[in-house]
Design a protein around this motif. Structure first.
Motif, PDB file in Angstrom:
ATOM      1  N   PHE A 144      42.755   1.337  90.942  1.00 34.51           N
ATOM      2  CA  PHE A 144      42.223   0.027  90.535  1.00 34.51           C
ATOM      3  C   PHE A 144      40.884  -0.098  89.737  1.00 34.51           C
ATOM      4  O   PHE A 144      40.747  -0.810  88.841  1.00 34.51           O
ATOM      5  CB  PHE A 144      42.146  -0.921  91.729  1.00 34.51           C
ATOM      6  CG  PHE A 144      43.250  -1.000  92.563  1.00 34.51           C
ATOM      7  CD1 PHE A 144      44.488  -2.046  92.128  1.00 34.51           C
ATOM      8  CD2 PHE A 144      43.458  -0.284  93.817  1.00 34.51           C
ATOM      9  CE1 PHE A 144      45.386  -1.952  92.968  1.00 34.51           C
ATOM     10  CE2 PHE A 144      44.570  -0.242  94.325  1.00 34.51           C
ATOM     11  CZ  PHE A 144      45.451  -1.102  94.130  1.00 34.51           C
ATOM     12  N   THR A 199      48.827   0.274  88.481  1.00 34.35           N
ATOM     13  CA  THR A 199      47.867  -0.972  88.536  1.00 34.35           C
ATOM     14  C   THR A 199      47.759  -1.618  87.597  1.00 34.35           C
ATOM     15  O   THR A 199      47.780  -1.332  86.213  1.00 34.35           O
ATOM     16  CB  THR A 199      46.526  -0.522  89.288  1.00 34.35           C
ATOM     17  OG1 THR A 199      45.648   0.308  88.565  1.00 34.35           O
ATOM     18  CG2 THR A 199      46.877   0.462  90.734  1.00 34.35           C
ATOM     19  N   ARG A 203      43.587  -5.918  92.043  1.00 39.95           N
ATOM     20  CA  ARG A 203      44.355  -5.762  93.360  1.00 39.95           C
ATOM     21  C   ARG A 203      45.852  -5.330  93.313  1.00 39.95           C
ATOM     22  O   ARG A 203      46.488  -5.147  94.145  1.00 39.95           O
ATOM     23  CB  ARG A 203      44.085  -7.039  94.155  1.00 39.95           C
ATOM     24  CG  ARG A 203      42.859  -7.471  94.504  1.00 39.95           C
ATOM     25  CD  ARG A 203      42.551  -8.676  95.404  1.00 39.95           C
ATOM     26  NE  ARG A 203      43.026  -8.220  96.711  1.00 39.95           N
ATOM     27  CZ  ARG A 203      42.345  -7.421  97.610  1.00 39.95           C
ATOM     28  NH1 ARG A 203      41.054  -7.040  97.211  1.00 39.95           N
ATOM     29  NH2 ARG A 203      42.896  -7.310  98.869  1.00 39.95           N
ATOM     30  N   ASP A 204      46.533  -5.607  91.981  1.00 40.30           N
ATOM     31  CA  ASP A 204      47.884  -5.455  91.744  1.00 40.30           C
ATOM     32  C   ASP A 204      48.174  -4.125  91.592  1.00 40.30           C
ATOM     33  O   ASP A 204      47.725  -3.412  90.775  1.00 40.30           O
ATOM     34  CB  ASP A 204      48.286  -6.503  90.702  1.00 40.30           C
ATOM     35  CG  ASP A 204      48.362  -8.097  91.089  1.00 40.30           C
ATOM     36  OD1 ASP A 204      48.864  -8.347  91.976  1.00 40.30           O
ATOM     37  OD2 ASP A 204      47.321  -8.509  90.710  1.00 40.30           O
ATOM     38  N   VAL A 205      49.490  -3.818  92.305  1.00 45.53           N
ATOM     39  CA  VAL A 205      50.135  -2.666  92.373  1.00 45.53           C
ATOM     40  C   VAL A 205      51.556  -2.573  92.560  1.00 45.53           C
ATOM     41  O   VAL A 205      52.176  -3.208  92.934  1.00 45.53           O
ATOM     42  CB  VAL A 205      49.443  -1.317  93.177  1.00 45.53           C
ATOM     43  CG1 VAL A 205      49.756  -2.164  94.576  1.00 45.53           C
ATOM     44  CG2 VAL A 205      49.964  -0.121  93.014  1.00 45.53           C
ATOM     45  N   ARG A 223      46.311  -4.553  97.160  1.00 43.90           N
ATOM     46  CA  ARG A 223      46.293  -3.318  97.305  1.00 43.90           C
ATOM     47  C   ARG A 223      47.056  -2.138  98.188  1.00 43.90           C
ATOM     48  O   ARG A 223      46.431  -1.487  98.982  1.00 43.90           O
ATOM     49  CB  ARG A 223      44.346  -2.978  97.527  1.00 43.90           C
ATOM     50  CG  ARG A 223      43.560  -3.313  96.446  1.00 43.90           C
ATOM     51  CD  ARG A 223      42.388  -2.938  96.673  1.00 43.90           C
ATOM     52  NE  ARG A 223      41.442  -3.440  95.464  1.00 43.90           N
ATOM     53  CZ  ARG A 223      40.097  -3.517  95.523  1.00 43.90           C
ATOM     54  NH1 ARG A 223      39.455  -3.194  96.424  1.00 43.90           N
ATOM     55  NH2 ARG A 223      39.313  -3.653  94.541  1.00 43.90           N
TER      56      ARG A 223
END
Length: 374
Positions: A144, A199, A203-205, A223
């Motif tokens: 990230f 990512t 926080r987005d994955v 995460r």
């Protein structure tokens, strides 16, 4: 994925010659992209690629090989970790923070899966993680920022296993799996391009899968603590089929648009539905109306401002604000409409692609092939 690691390393696909062909571009556009090959001096297969900028990039591949360039690919420094070649480590992913700091992932069953880190451009390496669970097989990793990152293993006890770091890859911990959905029978990730885990933003994955009944993409907005699965239009159902690579835009660019590519990696099998798109962060997916003509393992958005006549960041330039690249053993495709339609512009073999900014898109693959987009 074990099948991919065994099948594709045992018999490399036939290398193709890089031949630019005509590409459709938006009205008024004059640019025609092409790959400029860079001699790496090795025949290693590079599935790990980290573009740092126009002059700096890292490659990670077979036989424990790690290379770095700081002059735009005119020369490559062999910075392979000591002993990696003797152990025949299979590096399938590399994440670089700059020209000196990088993290590489070796794949395989049990202790073959490892993470190593350098802070001095590859002069020295420290082992940060060695898998001791014979059931685990790590495929990809993603960061990230310069401290927080994840790595993913094929399912253990019916769920994908997530490894987490909060110190730039110096130490790793397995996350609890309570928030991970059950894996489908036969489902796994593909260690084909370092892009089965990606990512966007802080926080987005997203996690790409294949081998199960459907090709899925799992999304986490915290995460990697909790995940939500969605079915794509990329066919699966067999161990060689599914989603191989993902690319997502940060939410700051709009509605977290995403691209998924894949198909069937076996060269004697057709892949008529090799791409899928999302405009809602991966909650729903639709098929590309004109997909790539064959299996694709890697995909990357062209950064805003790429190849603009003025070179100014933020100017969309002749390739458009919705341009992206997809690569595979049979060539490269470009989209100008966020993945709805794709056109081929090169027939050379590549496994992975990565962009670090305007004018800084790189690709890599079999037989030591590496190139920068011009």
């Amino acid at each position: 994925m074990r099948l991919l690691a065994l099948g594709m390393s045992a018999a490399a696909l036939t290398a193709a010659v890089s031949v630019p062909v005509a590409v459709g571009t938006p009205a008024g556009a004059a640019a025609r992209p092409s790959w400029a090959l860079k001699d790496t001096g090795t025949d290693a297969r590079f599935r790990g690629l980290a573009a740092v900028g126009r002059t700096t990039a890292w490659l990670a591949g077979s036989a424990g090989t790690v290379l770095r360039t700081a002059d735009g690919g005119r020369s490559w420094q062999n910075v392979s970790p000591p002993g990696a070649a003797a152990e025949a480590l299979e590096f399938r992913d590399v994440e670089a923070f700059d020209g000196r700091r990088a993290v590489v992932l070796a794949i395989g069953e049990g202790e073959a899966s490892r993470v190593l880190r350098t802070e001095d451009g590859g002069a020295t390496w420290a082992e940060a993680f060695r898998n001791t669970d014979a059931r685990a097989f790590y495929d990809c990793m993603a960061f990230f920022d310069h401290r927080n990152g994840l790595a993913v293993s094929d399912p253990v006890d019916g769920k994908f296993r997530i490894l987490s770091t909060a110190d730039g890859g110096r130490s790793w911990q397995v996350l609890p799996d309570a928030g991970m959905p059950e894996a489908l029978p036969g489902e796994a990730g593909f260690a084909a391009s370092g892009q089965c885990l990606v990512t966007a933003g802080p926080r987005d994955v997203w996690l790409a899968t294949g081998g199960g009944a459907t090709g899925r993409v799992l999304h986490s907005a915290d995460r990697g603590r909790t995940w939500r699965a969605a079915t794509t239009t990329v066919p699966a159902g067999e161990g060689a089929k599914g989603v191989f690579g993902l690319a997502f835009r940060d939410r700051g660019y709009g509605a977290a648009r995403g691209l998924a590519v894949g198909g069937d990696y076996r060269k004697d099998q057709a892949s008529p539905l090799a791409a899928s798109v999302t405009a809602d962060g991966g909650r729903s997916w639709s098929a590309a109306s004109v997909p790539p003509a064959a299996y694709r393992s890697g995909v990357a958005w062209l950064p805003y401002g790429s190849y603009a006549p003025t070179g100014s960041y933020g100017s969309y330039g002749p390739l458009g604000k919705d341009a992206a690249l997809a690569v595979g053993p049979t060539g490269t495709d470009i989209t100008h409409d966020a993945g709805r339609t794709w056109q081929s512009f090169d027939a050379g073999s590549f496994d992975t692609v990565d962009c670090a900014g305007p004018g800084a898109c790189w690709a890599a693959g079999e037989k030591g092939r590496a190139a920068r987009l011009e």
